[in-house]
Design a protein around this motif. Sequence first.
Motif, PDB file in Angstrom:
ATOM      1  N   GLU A  77       6.514  41.512   8.477  1.00 30.68           N
ATOM      2  CA  GLU A  77       5.707  42.633   8.016  1.00 30.68           C
ATOM      3  C   GLU A  77       4.274  42.135   7.999  1.00 30.68           C
ATOM      4  O   GLU A  77       3.907  41.316   7.149  1.00 30.68           O
ATOM      5  N   ALA A  78       3.510  42.589   8.969  1.00 34.81           N
ATOM      6  CA  ALA A  78       2.124  42.131   9.111  1.00 34.81           C
ATOM      7  C   ALA A  78       1.220  42.998   8.245  1.00 34.81           C
ATOM      8  O   ALA A  78       1.345  44.223   8.229  1.00 34.81           O
ATOM      9  N   ALA A  79       0.304  42.359   7.541  1.00 35.39           N
ATOM     10  CA  ALA A  79      -0.583  43.087   6.643  1.00 35.39           C
ATOM     11  C   ALA A  79      -1.526  43.987   7.428  1.00 35.39           C
ATOM     12  O   ALA A  79      -1.694  45.150   7.121  1.00 35.39           O
ATOM     13  N   ASP A  80      -2.151  43.447   8.472  1.00 35.89           N
ATOM     14  CA  ASP A  80      -3.057  44.232   9.302  1.00 35.89           C
ATOM     15  C   ASP A  80      -3.390  43.452  10.553  1.00 35.89           C
ATOM     16  O   ASP A  80      -2.990  42.297  10.712  1.00 35.89           O
ATOM     17  N   ALA A  81      -4.141  44.036  11.446  1.00 38.69           N
ATOM     18  CA  ALA A  81      -4.486  43.388  12.716  1.00 38.69           C
ATOM     19  C   ALA A  81      -5.386  42.176  12.498  1.00 38.69           C
ATOM     20  O   ALA A  81      -5.452  41.296  13.332  1.00 38.69           O
ATOM     21  N   ALA A  82      -6.068  42.106  11.375  1.00 32.89           N
ATOM     22  CA  ALA A  82      -6.962  40.977  11.107  1.00 32.89           C
ATOM     23  C   ALA A  82      -6.192  39.671  10.958  1.00 32.89           C
ATOM     24  O   ALA A  82      -6.774  38.596  11.065  1.00 32.89           O
ATOM     25  N   SER A  83      -4.876  39.744  10.723  1.00 30.24           N
ATOM     26  CA  SER A  83      -4.100  38.518  10.541  1.00 30.24           C
ATOM     27  C   SER A  83      -3.614  37.957  11.874  1.00 30.24           C
ATOM     28  O   SER A  83      -2.948  36.948  11.907  1.00 30.24           O
TER      29      SER A  83
END
Length: 86
Positions: A77-83
Amino acid sequence: MSIVDLNVPDIGDFDSVEVIEILVKAGDTIQAEQSLITVESDKASMEIPAERGGVVKEILVKLGDKVSQGTPVVRVEAADAASAAP
């Protein structure tokens, strides 16, 4: 937040390599570039890094599995594209 599969990147001239170690488990929070699994060919062993950070939801490979470029390794589960890794 989105669910994404992290895949084996380009591993050079190897068609498939064996998973010899799983370095994360479901529930772990991982960072981009953190090692997920160790694979071994007849010539070398190498660690496969995460493309992005997030929370591991599911391990998609088992010890002894053969993997190649593009094989899904873990679902996160990725927090957002910034990661995402650079």
